[in-house]
Design an enzyme around this catalytic site. Sequence first.
Site, PDB file in Angstrom:
ATOM      1  N   ARG A  89      -5.130  -9.611  -8.502  1.00 59.68           N
ATOM      2  CA  ARG A  89      -6.107 -10.369  -9.291  1.00 59.68           C
ATOM      3  C   ARG A  89      -6.196  -9.810 -10.710  1.00 59.68           C
ATOM      4  O   ARG A  89      -6.135  -8.593 -10.895  1.00 59.68           O
ATOM      5  CB  ARG A  89      -7.492 -10.257  -8.670  1.00 59.68           C
ATOM      6  CG  ARG A  89      -7.785 -11.287  -7.646  1.00 59.68           C
ATOM      7  CD  ARG A  89      -9.133 -11.037  -7.023  1.00 59.68           C
ATOM      8  NE  ARG A  89     -10.244 -11.593  -7.796  1.00 59.68           N
ATOM      9  CZ  ARG A  89     -10.538 -12.882  -7.845  1.00 59.68           C
ATOM     10  NH1 ARG A  89      -9.800 -13.745  -7.176  1.00 59.68           N
ATOM     11  NH2 ARG A  89     -11.560 -13.324  -8.550  1.00 59.68           N
ATOM     12  N   ILE A  90      -6.364 -10.717 -11.652  1.00 59.50           N
ATOM     13  CA  ILE A  90      -6.550 -10.267 -13.033  1.00 59.50           C
ATOM     14  C   ILE A  90      -8.026  -9.919 -13.217  1.00 59.50           C
ATOM     15  O   ILE A  90      -8.903 -10.680 -12.810  1.00 59.50           O
ATOM     16  CB  ILE A  90      -6.111 -11.379 -14.005  1.00 59.50           C
ATOM     17  CG1 ILE A  90      -4.587 -11.548 -13.871  1.00 59.50           C
ATOM     18  CG2 ILE A  90      -6.502 -11.049 -15.440  1.00 59.50           C
ATOM     19  CD1 ILE A  90      -4.058 -12.786 -14.516  1.00 59.50           C
ATOM     20  N   LEU A  91      -8.269  -8.758 -13.788  1.00 61.15           N
ATOM     21  CA  LEU A  91      -9.658  -8.327 -13.954  1.00 61.15           C
ATOM     22  C   LEU A  91     -10.166  -8.742 -15.334  1.00 61.15           C
ATOM     23  O   LEU A  91      -9.493  -8.550 -16.342  1.00 61.15           O
ATOM     24  CB  LEU A  91      -9.756  -6.810 -13.783  1.00 61.15           C
ATOM     25  CG  LEU A  91      -9.388  -6.332 -12.374  1.00 61.15           C
ATOM     26  CD1 LEU A  91      -9.250  -4.816 -12.342  1.00 61.15           C
ATOM     27  CD2 LEU A  91     -10.410  -6.803 -11.344  1.00 61.15           C
ATOM     28  N   ASP A  95      -0.821  -6.951 -18.216  1.00 59.22           N
ATOM     29  CA  ASP A  95       0.214  -5.915 -18.395  1.00 59.22           C
ATOM     30  C   ASP A  95       0.399  -5.558 -19.862  1.00 59.22           C
ATOM     31  O   ASP A  95       1.518  -5.411 -20.350  1.00 59.22           O
ATOM     32  CB  ASP A  95       1.553  -6.377 -17.791  1.00 59.22           C
ATOM     33  CG  ASP A  95       1.436  -6.679 -16.313  1.00 59.22           C
ATOM     34  OD1 ASP A  95       0.641  -6.018 -15.634  1.00 59.22           O
ATOM     35  OD2 ASP A  95       2.128  -7.604 -15.833  1.00 59.22           O
ATOM     36  N   HIS A 120       3.147  -0.854 -13.276  1.00 52.84           N
ATOM     37  CA  HIS A 120       3.944  -2.081 -13.370  1.00 52.84           C
ATOM     38  C   HIS A 120       5.429  -1.734 -13.220  1.00 52.84           C
ATOM     39  O   HIS A 120       5.896  -0.771 -13.838  1.00 52.84           O
ATOM     40  CB  HIS A 120       3.681  -2.782 -14.709  1.00 52.84           C
ATOM     41  CG  HIS A 120       4.351  -4.107 -14.786  1.00 52.84           C
ATOM     42  ND1 HIS A 120       3.865  -5.230 -14.142  1.00 52.84           N
ATOM     43  CD2 HIS A 120       5.492  -4.489 -15.399  1.00 52.84           C
ATOM     44  CE1 HIS A 120       4.684  -6.247 -14.365  1.00 52.84           C
ATOM     45  NE2 HIS A 120       5.686  -5.820 -15.134  1.00 52.84           N
ATOM     46  N   ARG A 132     -15.087 -16.074 -10.896  1.00 56.28           N
ATOM     47  CA  ARG A 132     -14.414 -14.795 -11.047  1.00 56.28           C
ATOM     48  C   ARG A 132     -15.435 -13.698 -11.354  1.00 56.28           C
ATOM     49  O   ARG A 132     -15.375 -12.603 -10.821  1.00 56.28           O
ATOM     50  CB  ARG A 132     -13.384 -14.898 -12.178  1.00 56.28           C
ATOM     51  CG  ARG A 132     -12.625 -13.595 -12.375  1.00 56.28           C
ATOM     52  CD  ARG A 132     -11.424 -13.770 -13.235  1.00 56.28           C
ATOM     53  NE  ARG A 132     -11.763 -13.610 -14.638  1.00 56.28           N
ATOM     54  CZ  ARG A 132     -10.863 -13.438 -15.604  1.00 56.28           C
ATOM     55  NH1 ARG A 132      -9.580 -13.436 -15.304  1.00 56.28           N
ATOM     56  NH2 ARG A 132     -11.237 -13.298 -16.844  1.00 56.28           N
ATOM     57  N   GLY A 148       0.799  -1.231   0.000  1.00 52.92           N
ATOM     58  CA  GLY A 148       0.000   0.000   0.000  1.00 52.92           C
ATOM     59  C   GLY A 148       0.822   1.268   0.000  1.00 52.92           C
ATOM     60  O   GLY A 148       0.312   2.340   0.310  1.00 52.92           O
ATOM     61  N   SER A 149       2.108   1.170  -0.401  1.00 59.27           N
ATOM     62  CA  SER A 149       2.905   2.404  -0.409  1.00 59.27           C
ATOM     63  C   SER A 149       2.430   3.329  -1.534  1.00 59.27           C
ATOM     64  O   SER A 149       2.448   4.559  -1.386  1.00 59.27           O
ATOM     65  CB  SER A 149       4.399   2.103  -0.533  1.00 59.27           C
ATOM     66  OG  SER A 149       4.713   1.593  -1.800  1.00 59.27           O
TER      67      SER A 149
HETATM   68  C1  GRF Z   1       4.422  -1.746  -7.123  1.00 56.13           C
HETATM   69  O1  GRF Z   1       5.790  -1.939  -7.271  1.00 56.13           O
HETATM   70  C2  GRF Z   1       3.710  -1.853  -8.457  1.00 56.13           C
HETATM   71  O2  GRF Z   1       4.538  -1.557  -9.543  1.00 56.13           O
HETATM   72  C3  GRF Z   1       3.291  -3.289  -8.517  1.00 56.13           C
HETATM   73  O3  GRF Z   1       3.007  -3.651  -7.201  1.00 56.13           O
HETATM   74  C4  GRF Z   1       3.784  -2.861  -6.309  1.00 56.13           C
HETATM   75  C5  GRF Z   1       2.862  -2.337  -5.261  1.00 56.13           C
HETATM   76  O4  GRF Z   1       3.562  -1.766  -4.193  1.00 56.13           O
HETATM   77  N1  GRF Z   1       2.168  -3.463  -9.404  1.00 56.13           N
HETATM   78  P1  GRF Z   1       2.791  -1.082  -2.974  1.00 56.13           P
HETATM   79  O5  GRF Z   1       1.827  -2.132  -2.418  1.00 56.13           O
HETATM   80  O6  GRF Z   1       2.062   0.105  -3.500  1.00 56.13           O
HETATM   81  O7  GRF Z   1       3.848  -0.719  -2.001  1.00 56.13           O
END
Ligand code: GRF
Length: 212
Positions: free
Chosen positions: A90-92, A144, A108, A64, A14-15
Amino acid sequence: MKKVAVAVLASGEGSNYRALQAYEGAPYEIALLGTDDPRAPALSKAREDGLPTALLPPEGFPSREAWEKAMVEVLEESRVEWVVLAGFMRILGPFFLRAFPWRVVNLHPSLLPSFRGREAIARALQRGVSWTGITVHLVDEGVDQGPVVIQRPVPRLPGDDEESLTRRIKEAEHHLYPRALHALLEVPFRVEEGRLLWADERKVRLLCGEPF
Ligand code: GRF
């Protein structure tokens, strides 16, 4: 101006959720954090922030599509207009994506189309790349693979391991993701043959900064 209601979907740390929340001058308001994982630190962070959350563990649903219907219902109740994936695992599928046409965005940790899928940073290191980076893209039914919104390179430095490179990639993400969302909400765009075309590239550069 009225802010656009967005939902963040996250299964991890969640950063990026926190970076989106902290961005000043955002034209969006995070209405809700949705997750599939009760142990996701992102969920605790949102709860600490007093944000409404939706926890939908997939085991509770027969398919799903049933899961997607339930999540779409929650998002529609909260009047969410855009969905921002931030480490959502999860893949949407088509049901979900049809509810938010070209209004689901993902982040990504590589320069797509290189290193699609999981463990992108570890695989880039293992291949010995000198440069990797980050990609913000709209989500389509491929993994992706949707239209690129914006990318930024991140170098591999001497002595980098997965931890140090991940740290620098996340720094770049925390800077770029809120700005890319800002651009998507304020600069008109269209998608043609899988490519995103901005009506005003100069404005996107002003909002997101120059690539180098
Ligand atoms: C990020 O590095 C993003 O590129 C990938 O998942 C990670 C999520 O990091 N899709 P955080 O949970 O937001 O810290």
